[in-house]
Write a protein that holds these residues in place. Structure first.
Motif, PDB file in Angstrom:
ATOM      1  N   GLY A 113     -14.185 -17.177  66.115  1.00 52.28           N
ATOM      2  CA  GLY A 113     -14.816 -18.474  65.891  1.00 52.28           C
ATOM      3  C   GLY A 113     -16.308 -18.442  66.176  1.00 52.28           C
ATOM      4  N   ALA A 114     -16.900 -17.257  66.073  1.00 49.46           N
ATOM      5  CA  ALA A 114     -18.334 -17.108  66.332  1.00 49.46           C
ATOM      6  C   ALA A 114     -19.131 -17.715  65.182  1.00 49.46           C
ATOM      7  CB  ALA A 114     -18.685 -15.638  66.494  1.00 49.46           C
ATOM      8  N   THR A 115     -20.216 -18.400  65.550  1.00 53.05           N
ATOM      9  CA  THR A 115     -21.042 -19.028  64.525  1.00 53.05           C
ATOM     10  C   THR A 115     -22.516 -18.657  64.644  1.00 53.05           C
ATOM     11  OG1 THR A 115     -21.244 -20.965  65.947  1.00 53.05           O
ATOM     12  CG2 THR A 115     -19.511 -21.031  64.250  1.00 53.05           C
ATOM     13  N   SER A 116     -22.908 -18.110  65.792  1.00 49.71           N
ATOM     14  CA  SER A 116     -24.320 -17.767  65.959  1.00 49.71           C
ATOM     15  C   SER A 116     -24.470 -16.394  66.609  1.00 49.71           C
ATOM     16  CB  SER A 116     -25.016 -18.822  66.826  1.00 49.71           C
ATOM     17  OG  SER A 116     -24.533 -18.733  68.155  1.00 49.71           O
ATOM     18  N   ALA A 117     -25.690 -15.900  66.602  1.00 51.19           N
ATOM     19  CA  ALA A 117     -25.992 -14.591  67.178  1.00 51.19           C
ATOM     20  C   ALA A 117     -25.734 -14.569  68.690  1.00 51.19           C
ATOM     21  CB  ALA A 117     -27.434 -14.215  66.874  1.00 51.19           C
ATOM     22  N   LYS A 118     -25.706 -15.751  69.309  1.00 56.33           N
ATOM     23  CA  LYS A 118     -25.437 -15.830  70.753  1.00 56.33           C
ATOM     24  C   LYS A 118     -24.030 -15.334  71.092  1.00 56.33           C
ATOM     25  CE  LYS A 118     -28.476 -19.754  71.649  1.00 56.33           C
ATOM     26  NZ  LYS A 118     -28.524 -21.175  71.983  1.00 56.33           N
ATOM     27  N   GLU A 119     -23.136 -15.424  70.120  1.00 55.29           N
ATOM     28  CA  GLU A 119     -21.746 -15.028  70.349  1.00 55.29           C
ATOM     29  C   GLU A 119     -21.455 -13.600  69.877  1.00 55.29           C
ATOM     30  OE1 GLU A 119     -19.270 -19.031  69.831  1.00 55.29           O
ATOM     31  OE2 GLU A 119     -20.662 -18.636  68.184  1.00 55.29           O
ATOM     32  N   MET A 120     -22.500 -12.839  69.676  1.00 60.12           N
ATOM     33  CA  MET A 120     -22.358 -11.468  69.190  1.00 60.12           C
ATOM     34  C   MET A 120     -21.531 -10.609  70.153  1.00 60.12           C
ATOM     35  SD  MET A 120     -25.339  -8.929  67.921  1.00 60.12           S
ATOM     36  CE  MET A 120     -24.994  -7.208  67.642  1.00 60.12           C
ATOM     37  N   GLY A 121     -21.679 -10.832  71.451  1.00 59.36           N
ATOM     38  CA  GLY A 121     -20.952 -10.060  72.454  1.00 59.36           C
ATOM     39  C   GLY A 121     -19.445 -10.178  72.307  1.00 59.36           C
ATOM     40  N   ILE A 126     -14.384  -7.115  70.556  1.00 62.25           N
ATOM     41  CA  ILE A 126     -13.153  -6.953  69.778  1.00 62.25           C
ATOM     42  C   ILE A 126     -13.354  -5.921  68.674  1.00 62.25           C
ATOM     43  CG2 ILE A 126     -11.554  -8.129  68.217  1.00 62.25           C
ATOM     44  CD1 ILE A 126     -12.084 -10.675  69.891  1.00 62.25           C
ATOM     45  N   ALA A 127     -14.494  -6.002  67.967  1.00 60.67           N
ATOM     46  CA  ALA A 127     -14.746  -5.109  66.838  1.00 60.67           C
ATOM     47  C   ALA A 127     -14.812  -3.651  67.269  1.00 60.67           C
ATOM     48  CB  ALA A 127     -16.038  -5.511  66.133  1.00 60.67           C
ATOM     49  N   SER A 128     -15.474  -3.384  68.382  1.00 64.71           N
ATOM     50  CA  SER A 128     -15.607  -1.990  68.802  1.00 64.71           C
ATOM     51  C   SER A 128     -14.253  -1.394  69.188  1.00 64.71           C
ATOM     52  CB  SER A 128     -16.621  -1.844  69.930  1.00 64.71           C
ATOM     53  OG  SER A 128     -16.282  -2.667  71.008  1.00 64.71           O
ATOM     54  N   LYS A 129     -13.346  -2.211  69.740  1.00 65.13           N
ATOM     55  CA  LYS A 129     -12.003  -1.715  70.065  1.00 65.13           C
ATOM     56  C   LYS A 129     -11.173  -1.531  68.798  1.00 65.13           C
ATOM     57  CE  LYS A 129     -11.705  -3.686  74.667  1.00 65.13           C
ATOM     58  NZ  LYS A 129     -11.359  -4.908  75.382  1.00 65.13           N
ATOM     59  N   LYS A 130     -11.237  -2.521  67.931  1.00 67.76           N
ATOM     60  CA  LYS A 130     -10.405  -2.509  66.733  1.00 67.76           C
ATOM     61  C   LYS A 130     -10.833  -1.442  65.723  1.00 67.76           C
ATOM     62  CE  LYS A 130      -8.238  -6.025  63.847  1.00 67.76           C
ATOM     63  NZ  LYS A 130      -8.307  -7.415  63.424  1.00 67.76           N
ATOM     64  N   LEU A 131     -12.126  -1.174  65.654  1.00 64.36           N
ATOM     65  CA  LEU A 131     -12.648  -0.244  64.644  1.00 64.36           C
ATOM     66  C   LEU A 131     -13.032   1.113  65.228  1.00 64.36           C
ATOM     67  CD1 LEU A 131     -14.937  -2.815  62.787  1.00 64.36           C
ATOM     68  CD2 LEU A 131     -12.572  -2.233  62.277  1.00 64.36           C
ATOM     69  N   ALA A 132     -12.630   1.379  66.471  1.00 62.64           N
ATOM     70  CA  ALA A 132     -12.995   2.633  67.140  1.00 62.64           C
ATOM     71  C   ALA A 132     -12.573   3.834  66.307  1.00 62.64           C
ATOM     72  CB  ALA A 132     -12.340   2.700  68.506  1.00 62.64           C
ATOM     73  N   GLY A 133     -13.511   4.745  66.115  1.00 63.11           N
ATOM     74  CA  GLY A 133     -13.233   5.962  65.370  1.00 63.11           C
ATOM     75  C   GLY A 133     -13.367   5.814  63.866  1.00 63.11           C
ATOM     76  N   ARG A 134     -13.266   4.583  63.369  1.00 68.80           N
ATOM     77  CA  ARG A 134     -13.362   4.382  61.922  1.00 68.80           C
ATOM     78  C   ARG A 134     -14.742   3.923  61.482  1.00 68.80           C
ATOM     79  NH1 ARG A 134      -9.230   0.590  59.668  1.00 68.80           N
ATOM     80  NH2 ARG A 134      -9.779  -0.722  61.424  1.00 68.80           N
ATOM     81  N   ALA A 135     -15.575   3.491  62.442  1.00 66.53           N
ATOM     82  CA  ALA A 135     -16.929   3.056  62.117  1.00 66.53           C
ATOM     83  C   ALA A 135     -17.835   3.329  63.311  1.00 66.53           C
ATOM     84  CB  ALA A 135     -16.941   1.576  61.767  1.00 66.53           C
ATOM     85  N   ASP A 136     -19.073   3.647  63.017  1.00 65.29           N
ATOM     86  CA  ASP A 136     -20.063   3.939  64.052  1.00 65.29           C
ATOM     87  C   ASP A 136     -20.491   2.640  64.730  1.00 65.29           C
ATOM     88  OD1 ASP A 136     -22.019   5.563  65.432  1.00 65.29           O
ATOM     89  OD2 ASP A 136     -23.530   4.649  64.117  1.00 65.29           O
ATOM     90  N   GLY A 137     -20.711   2.712  66.035  1.00 62.17           N
ATOM     91  CA  GLY A 137     -21.100   1.538  66.810  1.00 62.17           C
ATOM     92  C   GLY A 137     -22.373   0.881  66.314  1.00 62.17           C
ATOM     93  N   LYS A 138     -23.351   1.721  65.908  1.00 60.59           N
ATOM     94  CA  LYS A 138     -24.616   1.173  65.391  1.00 60.59           C
ATOM     95  C   LYS A 138     -24.374   0.397  64.105  1.00 60.59           C
ATOM     96  CE  LYS A 138     -27.819   4.635  67.217  1.00 60.59           C
ATOM     97  NZ  LYS A 138     -28.712   5.737  66.871  1.00 60.59           N
ATOM     98  N   ALA A 139     -23.521   0.936  63.244  1.00 64.66           N
ATOM     99  CA  ALA A 139     -23.232   0.271  61.967  1.00 64.66           C
ATOM    100  C   ALA A 139     -22.520  -1.056  62.211  1.00 64.66           C
ATOM    101  CB  ALA A 139     -22.379   1.179  61.078  1.00 64.66           C
ATOM    102  N   ILE A 140     -21.585  -1.050  63.153  1.00 62.87           N
ATOM    103  CA  ILE A 140     -20.863  -2.289  63.485  1.00 62.87           C
ATOM    104  C   ILE A 140     -21.842  -3.335  64.007  1.00 62.87           C
ATOM    105  CG2 ILE A 140     -19.161  -3.342  65.029  1.00 62.87           C
ATOM    106  CD1 ILE A 140     -17.657  -0.650  64.996  1.00 62.87           C
ATOM    107  N   SER A 141     -22.694  -2.921  64.948  1.00 63.00           N
ATOM    108  CA  SER A 141     -23.658  -3.828  65.555  1.00 63.00           C
ATOM    109  C   SER A 141     -24.604  -4.422  64.515  1.00 63.00           C
ATOM    110  CB  SER A 141     -24.457  -3.089  66.628  1.00 63.00           C
ATOM    111  OG  SER A 141     -25.452  -3.910  67.155  1.00 63.00           O
ATOM    112  N   GLU A 146     -26.158  -9.051  61.164  1.00 64.67           N
ATOM    113  CA  GLU A 146     -26.469  -9.558  59.823  1.00 64.67           C
ATOM    114  C   GLU A 146     -25.545 -10.743  59.466  1.00 64.67           C
ATOM    115  OE1 GLU A 146     -25.456  -7.927  55.415  1.00 64.67           O
ATOM    116  OE2 GLU A 146     -26.568  -6.531  56.696  1.00 64.67           O
ATOM    117  N   LEU A 147     -24.261 -10.615  59.765  1.00 59.58           N
ATOM    118  CA  LEU A 147     -23.310 -11.658  59.412  1.00 59.58           C
ATOM    119  C   LEU A 147     -23.483 -12.925  60.251  1.00 59.58           C
ATOM    120  CD1 LEU A 147     -20.095  -9.498  58.929  1.00 59.58           C
ATOM    121  CD2 LEU A 147     -21.398 -10.646  57.141  1.00 59.58           C
ATOM    122  N   LEU A 148     -23.922 -12.779  61.503  1.00 64.11           N
ATOM    123  CA  LEU A 148     -24.107 -13.953  62.370  1.00 64.11           C
ATOM    124  C   LEU A 148     -25.479 -14.594  62.220  1.00 64.11           C
ATOM    125  CD1 LEU A 148     -22.326 -12.823  65.663  1.00 64.11           C
ATOM    126  CD2 LEU A 148     -21.479 -14.419  63.942  1.00 64.11           C
ATOM    127  N   ALA A 149     -26.383 -13.943  61.539  1.00 63.06           N
ATOM    128  CA  ALA A 149     -27.749 -14.469  61.388  1.00 63.06           C
ATOM    129  C   ALA A 149     -27.769 -15.642  60.413  1.00 63.06           C
ATOM    130  CB  ALA A 149     -28.681 -13.391  60.892  1.00 63.06           C
TER     131      ALA A 149
END
Length: 149
Positions: A113-121, A126-141, A146-149
């Motif tokens: 339910g995130a709507t702003s960059a303040k909720e990026m954490g 969740i994303a880093s746990k769910k996508l571990a090994g399948r995507a680079d942390g920098k790319a996820i971040s 970009e999506l929250l901006a």
């Protein structure tokens, strides 16, 4: 067959094939795995999840080293690092494409339910746990930002 056993078996095959680059990369992987197995607080077992984290870290290190060598105009040092990274990547799950990553992150953002960059954490946790090994942390971040901006 778990990753540790697979790497051990592939070391034998690389020796028989006299593939020096592959052998060097595989020995590096096995060294890291053994260190993780015998680390203080470890139960002597190595789960595939832990192994995947180690492999992702190793690939990242190799690529960063290669980038530094390239910036310093040392392609003779950069090439072996990239070759080892390529061998190590064979043991990682297939990496997500940018569109797959974006789709996954949109779902995670909706769940949180995130709507702003303040909720990026919240999203990154969740994303880093769910996508571990399948995507680079920098790319996820970068994509979350970009999506929250």
């Amino acid at each position: 067959m778990n990753l540790f056993d697979r790497v051990s078996s592939d070391i034998k095959n690389a020796m028989l094939a006299k593939d020096k680059v592959r052998l060097e990369a595989l020995r590096g992987i096995k060294k890291e795995f053994l260190e993780a197995k015998t680390a203080k607080g470890s139960d002597g077992e190595l789960s595939d999840d832990t192994a995947l984290k180690i492999l992702a870290k190793m690939v990242k290190q190799r690529k960063e080293s290669a980038q530094i060598y390239t910036e310093q105009n040392r392609p003779d040092l950069a090439e072996p690092e990239l070759a080892e990274a390529k061998v190590i990547e064979e043991y990682l799950p297939k990496q997500m494409t940018e569109t797959e990553l974006e789709a996954e992150l949109k779902v995670i953002i909706a769940e949180v339910g995130a709507t702003s960059a303040k909720e990026m954490g919240k999203v990154m946790g969740i994303a880093s746990k769910k996508l571990a090994g399948r995507a680079d942390g920098k790319a996820i971040s970068a994509k979350v930002k970009e999506l929250l901006a």
